[in-house]
Scaffold this motif. Structure first.
Motif, PDB file in Angstrom:
ATOM      1  N   ILE A 143     -35.254  40.857  41.249  1.00  0.00           N
ATOM      2  CA  ILE A 143     -34.534  39.575  41.133  1.00  0.00           C
ATOM      3  C   ILE A 143     -34.722  38.692  42.380  1.00  0.00           C
ATOM      4  O   ILE A 143     -35.054  37.515  42.253  1.00  0.00           O
ATOM      5  CB  ILE A 143     -33.046  39.805  40.776  1.00  0.00           C
ATOM      6  N   PRO A 144     -34.552  39.247  43.606  1.00  0.00           N
ATOM      7  CA  PRO A 144     -34.738  38.382  44.781  1.00  0.00           C
ATOM      8  C   PRO A 144     -36.165  37.870  44.951  1.00  0.00           C
ATOM      9  O   PRO A 144     -36.383  36.900  45.674  1.00  0.00           O
ATOM     10  CB  PRO A 144     -34.327  39.261  45.964  1.00  0.00           C
ATOM     11  N   ARG A 145     -37.135  38.520  44.276  1.00  0.00           N
ATOM     12  CA  ARG A 145     -38.516  38.017  44.378  1.00  0.00           C
ATOM     13  C   ARG A 145     -38.701  36.779  43.524  1.00  0.00           C
ATOM     14  O   ARG A 145     -39.670  36.021  43.701  1.00  0.00           O
ATOM     15  CB  ARG A 145     -39.514  39.117  44.001  1.00  0.00           C
ATOM     16  N   VAL A 146     -37.802  36.565  42.580  1.00  0.00           N
ATOM     17  CA  VAL A 146     -37.818  35.313  41.811  1.00  0.00           C
ATOM     18  C   VAL A 146     -37.114  34.236  42.634  1.00  0.00           C
ATOM     19  O   VAL A 146     -37.669  33.174  42.902  1.00  0.00           O
ATOM     20  CB  VAL A 146     -37.128  35.498  40.439  1.00  0.00           C
ATOM     21  N   ASP A 147     -35.875  34.505  43.031  1.00  0.00           N
ATOM     22  CA  ASP A 147     -35.153  33.557  43.883  1.00  0.00           C
ATOM     23  C   ASP A 147     -34.080  34.319  44.654  1.00  0.00           C
ATOM     24  O   ASP A 147     -33.342  35.117  44.075  1.00  0.00           O
ATOM     25  CB  ASP A 147     -34.513  32.460  43.038  1.00  0.00           C
ATOM     26  N   SER A 148     -33.990  34.041  45.951  1.00  0.00           N
ATOM     27  CA  SER A 148     -33.075  34.805  46.804  1.00  0.00           C
ATOM     28  C   SER A 148     -31.612  34.562  46.419  1.00  0.00           C
ATOM     29  O   SER A 148     -30.750  35.370  46.724  1.00  0.00           O
ATOM     30  CB  SER A 148     -33.292  34.441  48.263  1.00  0.00           C
ATOM     31  N   LEU A 149     -31.343  33.443  45.766  1.00  0.00           N
ATOM     32  CA  LEU A 149     -29.943  33.148  45.427  1.00  0.00           C
ATOM     33  C   LEU A 149     -29.572  33.566  44.002  1.00  0.00           C
ATOM     34  O   LEU A 149     -28.427  33.451  43.597  1.00  0.00           O
ATOM     35  CB  LEU A 149     -29.650  31.651  45.607  1.00  0.00           C
ATOM     36  N   TRP A 150     -30.558  34.049  43.252  1.00  0.00           N
ATOM     37  CA  TRP A 150     -30.271  34.423  41.864  1.00  0.00           C
ATOM     38  C   TRP A 150     -29.523  35.747  41.832  1.00  0.00           C
ATOM     39  O   TRP A 150     -29.902  36.692  42.519  1.00  0.00           O
ATOM     40  CB  TRP A 150     -31.587  34.547  41.078  1.00  0.00           C
ATOM     41  N   ASP A 151     -28.454  35.814  41.017  1.00  0.00           N
ATOM     42  CA  ASP A 151     -27.708  37.066  40.923  1.00  0.00           C
ATOM     43  C   ASP A 151     -28.052  37.852  39.662  1.00  0.00           C
ATOM     44  O   ASP A 151     -27.488  38.906  39.423  1.00  0.00           O
ATOM     45  CB  ASP A 151     -26.202  36.800  40.986  1.00  0.00           C
ATOM     46  N   GLY A 152     -28.938  37.333  38.847  1.00  0.00           N
ATOM     47  CA  GLY A 152     -29.404  38.096  37.699  1.00  0.00           C
ATOM     48  C   GLY A 152     -28.845  37.664  36.354  1.00  0.00           C
ATOM     49  O   GLY A 152     -29.208  38.222  35.329  1.00  0.00           O
ATOM     50  N   ALA A 153     -27.932  36.690  36.358  1.00  0.00           N
ATOM     51  CA  ALA A 153     -27.397  36.213  35.080  1.00  0.00           C
ATOM     52  C   ALA A 153     -28.470  35.381  34.376  1.00  0.00           C
ATOM     53  O   ALA A 153     -29.211  34.635  35.020  1.00  0.00           O
ATOM     54  CB  ALA A 153     -26.138  35.392  35.311  1.00  0.00           C
ATOM     55  N   ILE A 154     -28.576  35.547  33.056  1.00  0.00           N
ATOM     56  CA  ILE A 154     -29.541  34.733  32.315  1.00  0.00           C
ATOM     57  C   ILE A 154     -28.810  33.863  31.288  1.00  0.00           C
ATOM     58  O   ILE A 154     -27.689  34.220  30.896  1.00  0.00           O
ATOM     59  CB  ILE A 154     -30.641  35.595  31.634  1.00  0.00           C
ATOM     60  N   PRO A 155     -29.370  32.738  30.845  1.00  0.00           N
ATOM     61  CA  PRO A 155     -30.733  32.292  31.135  1.00  0.00           C
ATOM     62  C   PRO A 155     -30.911  31.765  32.564  1.00  0.00           C
ATOM     63  O   PRO A 155     -29.964  31.327  33.196  1.00  0.00           O
ATOM     64  CB  PRO A 155     -30.940  31.155  30.137  1.00  0.00           C
ATOM     65  N   ALA A 156     -32.177  31.820  32.991  1.00  0.00           N
ATOM     66  CA  ALA A 156     -32.553  31.256  34.275  1.00  0.00           C
ATOM     67  C   ALA A 156     -33.996  30.777  34.143  1.00  0.00           C
ATOM     68  O   ALA A 156     -34.763  31.347  33.370  1.00  0.00           O
ATOM     69  CB  ALA A 156     -32.448  32.311  35.362  1.00  0.00           C
ATOM     70  N   THR A 157     -34.325  29.735  34.862  1.00  0.00           N
ATOM     71  CA  THR A 157     -35.655  29.140  34.709  1.00  0.00           C
ATOM     72  C   THR A 157     -36.313  28.910  36.062  1.00  0.00           C
ATOM     73  O   THR A 157     -35.683  28.438  36.998  1.00  0.00           O
ATOM     74  CB  THR A 157     -35.564  27.824  33.910  1.00  0.00           C
ATOM     75  N   TRP A 158     -37.583  29.264  36.085  1.00  0.00           N
ATOM     76  CA  TRP A 158     -38.384  29.217  37.300  1.00  0.00           C
ATOM     77  C   TRP A 158     -39.510  28.214  37.039  1.00  0.00           C
ATOM     78  O   TRP A 158     -40.133  28.256  35.985  1.00  0.00           O
ATOM     79  CB  TRP A 158     -38.966  30.605  37.451  1.00  0.00           C
ATOM     80  N   VAL A 159     -39.739  27.332  37.995  1.00  0.00           N
ATOM     81  CA  VAL A 159     -40.897  26.452  37.846  1.00  0.00           C
ATOM     82  C   VAL A 159     -41.787  26.633  39.068  1.00  0.00           C
ATOM     83  O   VAL A 159     -41.312  26.734  40.202  1.00  0.00           O
ATOM     84  CB  VAL A 159     -40.490  24.968  37.603  1.00  0.00           C
ATOM     85  N   ILE A 160     -43.087  26.746  38.800  1.00  0.00           N
ATOM     86  CA  ILE A 160     -44.033  27.065  39.860  1.00  0.00           C
ATOM     87  C   ILE A 160     -45.236  26.153  39.754  1.00  0.00           C
ATOM     88  O   ILE A 160     -45.812  25.980  38.678  1.00  0.00           O
ATOM     89  CB  ILE A 160     -44.525  28.533  39.721  1.00  0.00           C
ATOM     90  N   GLN A 161     -45.590  25.558  40.884  1.00  0.00           N
ATOM     91  CA  GLN A 161     -46.842  24.812  40.920  1.00  0.00           C
ATOM     92  C   GLN A 161     -47.486  25.181  42.252  1.00  0.00           C
ATOM     93  O   GLN A 161     -47.057  24.710  43.301  1.00  0.00           O
ATOM     94  CB  GLN A 161     -46.577  23.299  40.815  1.00  0.00           C
TER      95      GLN A 161
END
Lengths: 201, 182
Positions: B130-148
């Motif tokens: 989970i922290p490798r996606v975002d350090s502030l994410w606690d794991g609740a979903i839905p969650a969205t990541w955008v990458i460029q």
């Protein structure tokens, strides 16, 4: 140029308010004392932490009926209670969901599930949804281990494998509760987990 | 804001614009041949992300058992429909349990055909990934990541509507290169 611009003053005040309010964390973090609560259990009795006279701590679990993660952990939550309640650290489960959004998490559904599954621990209903925000719970299950002074010592997941209990390597809550009973600080004291978001209007 | 990329593309090449319209029309028809890419670890998903190169990726974490996630899927379908002709890629990463692929995920996709790429992340050690996606994410979903490429954005909850999602991805899209000044 003495023109007074009320709009800009209002905007500035608003901005200050936003900045000030976002600075202060609104929920407990590890090391902070948790306030007592008074919530109804599945037998209709109001339960507070103060009711547990000789408690050496608490394992507070925000959980619910409907969430598959909560269901996967149901047995493990009961096992934690069976292990730690005799040592003075009972599990208190709290359902934080709004049943208008998830009918399966209604008070009557809670009563039924607690009875069918023979929950050995208290299963309380955060009907007004005022308790879970104080703890900062965001999902189910979400665990808070408190010491005898109700200081939050651990926040996070139960263990590191929801789906396969046999494959668990790190028993976070078990380790945290053991550490707290020994008067030690749990390590880790914060973990993340996937779970169902708490449903609010 | 939705018409923005279309306008851009028309400026670039009207023939391409027509082609892209045709393409965006044909995409939902392919929905039933849905492949699920299973990622055993976050490392494998990160490898998939690196493969994307310059493409803007919008990665939504969801699960069939998550009510708000399922409700939100249509706006990702719409994002895919409107923006994929311009190089944006939507990836829907299911967090359904490993054992639920055949029992729940596949039947769900048969009754709810989705056009974007579908993945299933089955890494059980959530506290590590989970922290490798975002350090502030606690794991609740839905969650969205955008990458460029090296730019990353994270939205830890659901979107109110399509417009909110569009606003969120706006800083990450490069589908409208400015014409060079002469």
């Amino acid at each position: 140029m003495k023109r007074f611009c009320p709009l800009s003053v209002i905007l500035l005040m608003g901005l200050t308010l936003v900045l000030v309010s976002s600075r202060h964390s609104q929920h407990y973090i590890v090391g902070e004392k948790a306030e007592d609560f008074s919530l109804k259990d599945t037998e209709g009795k109001m339960v507070t932490m103060a009711d547990y006279k000789d408690a050496k701590g608490f394992i507070i679990v925000f959980t619910c009926n409907h969430c598959p993660y909560a269901q996967l952990y149901e047995k493990r939550i009961a096992d934690l209670h069976r292990k730690f309640a005799p040592l003075g650290m009972p599990v208190i489960a709290i359902n934080p969901n709004d049943p208008d959004i998830v009918p399966d998490d209604s008070y009557t559904a809670m009563q039924k599930r607690a009875k069918d599954k023979k929950y050995p621990y208290a299963y309380l209903f955060d009907e007004k949804q005022l308790v879970y925000p104080k703890f900062g719970a965001t999902r189910t299950p979400h665990v808070f281990v408190l010491d005898k002074d109700r200081i939050v010592r651990y926040i996070g997941a139960i263990d590191d494998n929801p789906e396969t209990p046999e494959a668990v390597k790190k028993r976070y809550v078990d380790d945290a509760a053991t550490a707290v009973l020994r008067g030690q600080k749990p390590a880790p004291d914060f973990t993340r987990a996937v779970g169902c978001t708490i449903k609010k209007k | 804001m939705a018409f923005f990329p279309y306008l851009c593309l028309m400026r670039l090449n009207p023939r391409l614009f027509l082609l892209s319209l045709l393409f965006s029309w044909s995409v939902p028809q392919m929905a039933h041949s849905q492949e699920i890419i299973v990622y055993d670890s976050i490392g494998q998903l990160e490898a998939r992300i690196r493969q994307a190169g310059d493409t803007t990726l919008v990665i939504n974490f969801w699960a069939t058992w998550c009510g708000p996630c399922v409700e939100e899927l249509p706006i990702f379908e719409e994002l895919h429909r409107r923006y994929s002709p311009f190089g944006l890629k939507v990836i829907l990463i299911s967090l359904d349990f490993k054992s639920q692929k055949a029992k729940r995920l596949i039947p769900f996709l048969q009754t709810h055909p989705l056009s974007p790429e579908i993945g299933q992340l089955v890494d059980p050690d959530a506290d590590s990934w989970i922290p490798r996606v975002d350090s502030l994410w606690d794991g609740a979903i839905p969650a969205t990541w955008v990458i460029q490429k090296d730019k990353r954005g994270f939205h830890p909850t659901y979107f109110k509507d399509f417009q909110e999602l569009e606003m969120f991805i706006q800083p990450f899209i490069r589908i409208c290169p400015r014409p060079a000044r002469r």
